[in-house]
Design a protein around this motif. Structure first.
Motif, short mmCIF file in Angstrom:
data_model
loop_
_atom_site.label_atom_id
_atom_site.label_comp_id
_atom_site.label_asym_id
_atom_site.label_seq_id
_atom_site.Cartn_x
_atom_site.Cartn_y
_atom_site.Cartn_z
N GLN A 1 -3.77 -20.07 38.05
CA GLN A 1 -4.34 -20.06 39.40
C GLN A 1 -3.50 -20.86 40.37
OE1 GLN A 1 -8.35 -21.43 38.94
NE2 GLN A 1 -9.06 -19.52 38.02
N ASN A 2 -2.86 -21.93 39.91
CA ASN A 2 -2.08 -22.80 40.80
C ASN A 2 -0.60 -22.44 40.85
OD1 ASN A 2 -4.39 -24.24 41.33
ND2 ASN A 2 -4.00 -25.77 39.77
N ARG A 3 -0.20 -21.37 40.18
CA ARG A 3 1.20 -20.95 40.16
C ARG A 3 1.61 -20.52 41.58
NH1 ARG A 3 1.90 -16.94 35.78
NH2 ARG A 3 1.85 -18.85 34.60
N PRO A 4 2.78 -20.98 42.03
CA PRO A 4 3.22 -20.55 43.36
C PRO A 4 3.46 -19.03 43.39
CG PRO A 4 4.95 -21.82 42.27
CD PRO A 4 3.74 -21.85 41.38
N THR A 5 3.27 -18.46 44.56
CA THR A 5 3.46 -17.02 44.68
C THR A 5 4.94 -16.69 44.52
OG1 THR A 5 3.69 -17.17 47.07
CG2 THR A 5 1.49 -16.74 46.21
N GLU A 6 5.18 -15.52 43.97
CA GLU A 6 6.55 -15.07 43.74
C GLU A 6 7.15 -14.60 45.07
OE1 GLU A 6 7.47 -11.25 41.48
OE2 GLU A 6 7.51 -12.84 39.97
N PRO A 7 8.39 -15.01 45.36
CA PRO A 7 9.00 -14.56 46.62
C PRO A 7 9.31 -13.07 46.57
CG PRO A 7 10.62 -15.71 45.28
CD PRO A 7 9.29 -15.86 44.57
N ASP A 8 9.38 -12.45 47.74
CA ASP A 8 9.70 -11.02 47.80
C ASP A 8 11.17 -10.76 47.49
OD1 ASP A 8 7.10 -10.36 48.44
OD2 ASP A 8 7.45 -10.51 50.59
N TRP A 9 12.04 -11.69 47.91
CA TRP A 9 13.48 -11.51 47.74
C TRP A 9 14.10 -12.82 47.31
CZ3 TRP A 9 13.77 -6.53 48.15
CH2 TRP A 9 12.87 -5.87 48.99
N VAL A 10 15.09 -12.75 46.41
CA VAL A 10 15.82 -13.95 45.99
C VAL A 10 17.31 -13.65 46.03
CG1 VAL A 10 14.01 -14.95 44.54
CG2 VAL A 10 15.63 -13.39 43.54
N VAL A 11 18.08 -14.70 46.28
CA VAL A 11 19.53 -14.57 46.23
C VAL A 11 20.01 -15.46 45.09
CG1 VAL A 11 19.94 -16.35 47.97
CG2 VAL A 11 21.69 -14.65 47.53
N GLU A 12 20.84 -14.89 44.24
CA GLU A 12 21.44 -15.63 43.14
C GLU A 12 22.68 -16.34 43.69
OE1 GLU A 12 23.13 -14.82 38.63
OE2 GLU A 12 22.08 -13.23 39.71
N LEU A 13 22.82 -17.60 43.34
CA LEU A 13 23.90 -18.42 43.88
C LEU A 13 25.00 -18.62 42.85
CD1 LEU A 13 21.59 -21.09 45.53
CD2 LEU A 13 22.68 -19.14 46.65
N GLY A 14 26.22 -18.71 43.35
CA GLY A 14 27.36 -18.92 42.48
C GLY A 14 27.53 -20.38 42.13
N ILE A 15 28.60 -20.67 41.41
CA ILE A 15 28.94 -22.03 41.01
C ILE A 15 30.05 -22.51 41.92
CG2 ILE A 15 29.82 -23.47 39.13
CD1 ILE A 15 28.74 -21.39 37.18
N GLY A 16 30.05 -23.78 42.19
CA GLY A 16 31.18 -24.34 42.94
C GLY A 16 30.79 -24.82 44.31
N ASN A 17 31.82 -25.09 45.09
CA ASN A 17 31.66 -25.68 46.41
C ASN A 17 30.82 -24.76 47.32
OD1 ASN A 17 31.91 -27.45 48.49
ND2 ASN A 17 34.00 -26.84 49.04
N GLY A 18 29.70 -25.25 47.78
CA GLY A 18 28.86 -24.49 48.68
C GLY A 18 27.95 -23.48 48.00
N ARG A 19 28.12 -23.25 46.70
CA ARG A 19 27.32 -22.30 45.95
C ARG A 19 27.08 -21.02 46.74
NH1 ARG A 19 22.70 -25.53 42.85
NH2 ARG A 19 21.71 -23.56 43.33
N PRO A 20 28.11 -20.20 46.89
CA PRO A 20 27.99 -18.98 47.71
C PRO A 20 27.04 -17.98 47.06
CG PRO A 20 30.01 -18.94 46.46
CD PRO A 20 29.41 -20.31 46.25
N PRO A 21 26.36 -17.16 47.87
CA PRO A 21 25.49 -16.13 47.30
C PRO A 21 26.33 -15.06 46.61
CG PRO A 21 25.59 -15.93 49.69
CD PRO A 21 26.34 -17.18 49.33
N ILE A 22 25.87 -14.63 45.43
CA ILE A 22 26.64 -13.62 44.69
C ILE A 22 25.86 -12.33 44.47
CG2 ILE A 22 28.18 -15.23 43.53
CD1 ILE A 22 26.41 -15.01 41.05
#
Length: 124
Positions: free
Chosen positions: A45-66
């Motif tokens: 019941q207390n679980r946060p709602t799931e987002p509609d969209w997610v972006v996976e982030l890369g590794i490294g400086n600034g963690r760019p979206p991949i």
């Protein structure tokens, strides 16, 4: 009444104590399981709602979206953050890869992502 019980008081009292001990163990186990189920239900019941969209982030400086995913996609990695619909569309049209499993480009009604094209459909 029951012919299979021992005829003497000593053995009957021993059986009563033994059964009382087992009833206590069973009651303790039932209480523990009920508490665990109540905690699990409270967690659901207390679980946060799931987002509609997610972006996976890369590794490294600034963690760019991949890669962009529909919220709840099983293929999304652990490094991710929720994004609103408009940002997901912007990322996809700017060249960030769309997940091949959940196909967020189809869900966002973006018809053509080749060669950095602009949005092919009107934004909602």
């Amino acid at each position: 009444m029951f012919d299979d019980l021992p005829p003497d008081l000593g053995r009957l009292l021993t059986l009563r104590v033994w059964h009382a001990m087992w009833l206590q163990r069973i009651d303790t186990k039932i209480a523990a399981l009920q508490e665990r189920e109540a905690e699990q239900e409270q967690g659901r019941q207390n679980r946060p709602t799931e987002p509609d969209w997610v972006v996976e982030l890369g590794i490294g400086n600034g963690r760019p979206p991949i890669e962009v995913h529909v919220g709840g996609c099983y293929a999304a990695g652990k490094r991710r953050r929720p994004v609103p619909r408009d940002e997901a569309r912007r990322l996809l049209t700017s060249g960030v890869r769309a997940c091949g499993h959940c196909q967020p480009d189809t869900a966002l009604e973006i018809l053509d992502l080749s060669a950095g094209s602009a949005l092919s459909t009107a934004m909602r």
